[in-house]
Design a protein around this motif. Sequence first.
Motif, PDB file in Angstrom:
ATOM      1  N   VAL A 188      35.492  71.445 -14.499  1.00  0.00           N
ATOM      2  CA  VAL A 188      36.210  70.435 -13.709  1.00  0.00           C
ATOM      3  C   VAL A 188      35.276  69.273 -13.398  1.00  0.00           C
ATOM      4  N   HIS A 189      34.128  69.591 -12.834  1.00  0.00           N
ATOM      5  CA  HIS A 189      33.162  68.550 -12.494  1.00  0.00           C
ATOM      6  C   HIS A 189      32.567  67.905 -13.745  1.00  0.00           C
ATOM      7  N   ALA A 190      32.309  68.705 -14.756  1.00  0.00           N
ATOM      8  CA  ALA A 190      31.715  68.155 -15.987  1.00  0.00           C
ATOM      9  C   ALA A 190      32.607  67.073 -16.581  1.00  0.00           C
ATOM     10  N   LEU A 191      33.895  67.345 -16.676  1.00  0.00           N
ATOM     11  CA  LEU A 191      34.807  66.398 -17.312  1.00  0.00           C
ATOM     12  C   LEU A 191      35.189  65.248 -16.384  1.00  0.00           C
ATOM     13  N   SER A 192      34.924  65.403 -15.095  1.00  0.00           N
ATOM     14  CA  SER A 192      35.238  64.310 -14.172  1.00  0.00           C
ATOM     15  C   SER A 192      34.172  63.223 -14.173  1.00  0.00           C
ATOM     16  N   TYR A 193      32.950  63.561 -14.561  1.00  0.00           N
ATOM     17  CA  TYR A 193      31.857  62.580 -14.482  1.00  0.00           C
ATOM     18  C   TYR A 193      32.128  61.306 -15.292  1.00  0.00           C
ATOM     19  N   PRO A 194      32.601  61.393 -16.529  1.00  0.00           N
ATOM     20  CA  PRO A 194      32.890  60.154 -17.253  1.00  0.00           C
ATOM     21  C   PRO A 194      33.991  59.317 -16.592  1.00  0.00           C
ATOM     22  N   LEU A 195      34.907  59.970 -15.882  1.00  0.00           N
ATOM     23  CA  LEU A 195      35.989  59.237 -15.217  1.00  0.00           C
ATOM     24  C   LEU A 195      35.442  58.376 -14.086  1.00  0.00           C
ATOM     25  N   GLY A 196      34.423  58.897 -13.398  1.00  0.00           N
ATOM     26  CA  GLY A 196      33.791  58.101 -12.355  1.00  0.00           C
ATOM     27  C   GLY A 196      32.851  57.066 -12.937  1.00  0.00           C
ATOM     28  N   GLY A 197      32.107  57.471 -13.975  1.00  0.00           N
ATOM     29  CA  GLY A 197      31.099  56.585 -14.541  1.00  0.00           C
ATOM     30  C   GLY A 197      31.683  55.365 -15.230  1.00  0.00           C
ATOM     31  N   LYS A 198      32.781  55.515 -15.970  1.00  0.00           N
ATOM     32  CA  LYS A 198      33.365  54.400 -16.729  1.00  0.00           C
ATOM     33  C   LYS A 198      34.496  53.700 -15.985  1.00  0.00           C
ATOM     34  N   TYR A 199      35.368  54.506 -15.333  1.00  0.00           N
ATOM     35  CA  TYR A 199      36.566  53.922 -14.735  1.00  0.00           C
ATOM     36  C   TYR A 199      36.477  53.819 -13.213  1.00  0.00           C
ATOM     37  N   HIS A 200      35.375  54.302 -12.673  1.00  0.00           N
ATOM     38  CA  HIS A 200      35.118  54.229 -11.226  1.00  0.00           C
ATOM     39  C   HIS A 200      36.227  54.885 -10.402  1.00  0.00           C
ATOM     40  N   ILE A 201      36.781  55.953 -10.957  1.00  0.00           N
ATOM     41  CA  ILE A 201      37.742  56.755 -10.194  1.00  0.00           C
ATOM     42  C   ILE A 201      36.948  57.564  -9.176  1.00  0.00           C
ATOM     43  N   ALA A 202      37.390  57.585  -7.934  1.00  0.00           N
ATOM     44  CA  ALA A 202      36.688  58.323  -6.886  1.00  0.00           C
ATOM     45  C   ALA A 202      36.472  59.768  -7.324  1.00  0.00           C
ATOM     46  N   HIS A 203      35.300  60.299  -7.005  1.00  0.00           N
ATOM     47  CA  HIS A 203      34.908  61.619  -7.487  1.00  0.00           C
ATOM     48  C   HIS A 203      35.934  62.691  -7.145  1.00  0.00           C
ATOM     49  N   GLY A 204      36.382  62.725  -5.899  1.00  0.00           N
ATOM     50  CA  GLY A 204      37.344  63.743  -5.500  1.00  0.00           C
ATOM     51  C   GLY A 204      38.663  63.614  -6.232  1.00  0.00           C
ATOM     52  N   VAL A 205      39.087  62.381  -6.484  1.00  0.00           N
ATOM     53  CA  VAL A 205      40.341  62.140  -7.190  1.00  0.00           C
ATOM     54  C   VAL A 205      40.233  62.579  -8.650  1.00  0.00           C
ATOM     55  N   SER A 206      39.130  62.240  -9.306  1.00  0.00           N
ATOM     56  CA  SER A 206      38.974  62.636 -10.708  1.00  0.00           C
ATOM     57  C   SER A 206      38.938  64.153 -10.841  1.00  0.00           C
ATOM     58  N   ASN A 207      38.296  64.828  -9.875  1.00  0.00           N
ATOM     59  CA  ASN A 207      38.314  66.296  -9.894  1.00  0.00           C
ATOM     60  C   ASN A 207      39.731  66.822  -9.700  1.00  0.00           C
ATOM     61  N   ALA A 208      40.454  66.223  -8.762  1.00  0.00           N
ATOM     62  CA  ALA A 208      41.811  66.686  -8.460  1.00  0.00           C
ATOM     63  C   ALA A 208      42.734  66.560  -9.663  1.00  0.00           C
ATOM     64  N   ILE A 209      42.597  65.454 -10.402  1.00  0.00           N
ATOM     65  CA  ILE A 209      43.442  65.238 -11.580  1.00  0.00           C
ATOM     66  C   ILE A 209      43.240  66.343 -12.613  1.00  0.00           C
ATOM     67  N   LEU A 210      42.004  66.777 -12.782  1.00  0.00           N
ATOM     68  CA  LEU A 210      41.656  67.758 -13.806  1.00  0.00           C
ATOM     69  C   LEU A 210      41.776  69.207 -13.350  1.00  0.00           C
ATOM     70  N   PHE A 211      41.667  69.441 -12.062  1.00  0.00           N
ATOM     71  CA  PHE A 211      41.424  70.762 -11.481  1.00  0.00           C
ATOM     72  C   PHE A 211      42.364  71.848 -12.004  1.00  0.00           C
ATOM     73  N   ALA A 212      43.656  71.716 -11.766  1.00  0.00           N
ATOM     74  CA  ALA A 212      44.595  72.774 -12.145  1.00  0.00           C
ATOM     75  C   ALA A 212      44.635  72.966 -13.663  1.00  0.00           C
ATOM     76  N   HIS A 213      44.491  71.880 -14.410  1.00  0.00           N
ATOM     77  CA  HIS A 213      44.548  71.968 -15.875  1.00  0.00           C
ATOM     78  C   HIS A 213      43.347  72.734 -16.431  1.00  0.00           C
ATOM     79  N   VAL A 214      42.171  72.484 -15.875  1.00  0.00           N
ATOM     80  CA  VAL A 214      40.992  73.217 -16.333  1.00  0.00           C
ATOM     81  C   VAL A 214      41.117  74.692 -15.981  1.00  0.00           C
ATOM     82  N   MET A 215      41.574  74.987 -14.770  1.00  0.00           N
ATOM     83  CA  MET A 215      41.690  76.389 -14.379  1.00  0.00           C
ATOM     84  C   MET A 215      42.757  77.110 -15.203  1.00  0.00           C
ATOM     85  N   ALA A 216      43.834  76.408 -15.539  1.00  0.00           N
ATOM     86  CA  ALA A 216      44.856  77.019 -16.396  1.00  0.00           C
ATOM     87  C   ALA A 216      44.286  77.302 -17.786  1.00  0.00           C
ATOM     88  N   PHE A 217      43.475  76.372 -18.297  1.00  0.00           N
ATOM     89  CA  PHE A 217      42.845  76.577 -19.603  1.00  0.00           C
ATOM     90  C   PHE A 217      41.870  77.749 -19.552  1.00  0.00           C
TER      91      PHE A 217
END
Length: 382
Positions: free
Chosen positions: A260-289
């Motif tokens: 979750v955190h690994a894949l969120s880093y590029p979202l913050g680094g390139k698109y400046h999405i807030a860290h908590g938000v980028s984690n939230a977007i990915l969270f359930a999908h990563v856990m389901a995978f």
Amino acid sequence: MKQCQLAIPSIIHAGQGCIEKIAEIIDKEQAENILLFTDKGVRGAGLCDSVEKICAKVSYKVIDDLTAEPAVGDIERVIAEVGKARIDLIIGVGGGSVMDASKLASIIVGADYTLKDLLKNSNIAKKYIKTVMVPTTCGTGSEATCNAIVAIPEQESKQGIVNNCMIPDYVILDVNMIAKLPPKIIAATGVDALAHVVECFTSKKATALSDTYAKEGACKIFHNIRKAYDDADDTEAKSEMMIGAFYGGVAITGSGTTAVHALSYPLGGKYHIAHGVSNAILFAHVMAFNKDACIDRLAQLCDAVYPELSSKSADEKADYIIGEIAGIVKDTSIPVSLKEFGVKDNDLDFLVNAGSQQTRLLVNNCKELSLDDIRYIYKQVM
């Protein structure tokens, strides 16, 4: 039980009004020159007033112009600004970025190495100045961890510097510091904290010690995040969130976050999405995978958080936890699509490549992710 270890801050003060303990800390450390890190939003909201009043009895300098999720250049500028000034104590009052900057300063000011040296090899770090961390959100856990995250603009991503010498010496968990926190920030930082405890519990590096903090943190956050978001006056829920976030930070130090955190880093680094938000977007999908590789761990977590579901099957319990994660994101109105942040389909190649390079965290994931797997996860949130 396999051998394991856990490093935590030396002294933790918790409870409403405990911010006043900073005066005792200054006396104990015989600090005469203090470096106070914060940001303009925190300072403008008056959250630093009591701290500055205490620090006014000695000499202090305020750094309040760091950008959100500071880049290498921001940290280097601050270090240059401090120069060779004598600093006896560093206090960080703010969110994760402020506290990370504070921790980095504690190992760089006075050192013969640079931040860029640490990015190449964090093992060389030494603590030169003791630290006091005062979180003003209920999520990052930085007040407990040995990590500091910096943005690398030229790579359009982020990198973590990890060394136990960055674990804070003192922590102040005062609910007054988050009493007026906007619901939007409670949501984003709270889900970040939830990701910490769930990821750490399902990490390959999870231990009996980190599990204790991850499970208790999960109980507090799952049961209180909606309350804290919905009711600005629910001090008890906010207190529980603050403690839960701290426990999540402790769990990180003993275990580590995952995909979750690994894949969120590029979202913050390139698109400046807030860290908590980028984690939230990915969270359930990563856990389901990940589910088929950690179904028993998710079931154990469900037993700890929702004992009333003990008669359910492991599969049902795992699904319930994943469903609750998705439900919390929905109920706290966090965006669920990268499209809302201008991410386009032709950005996928960049995301897959940048996400795959976060090996420090991906090695913790219970399931090895191929480039196709990473692409699949990102496509779920496009």
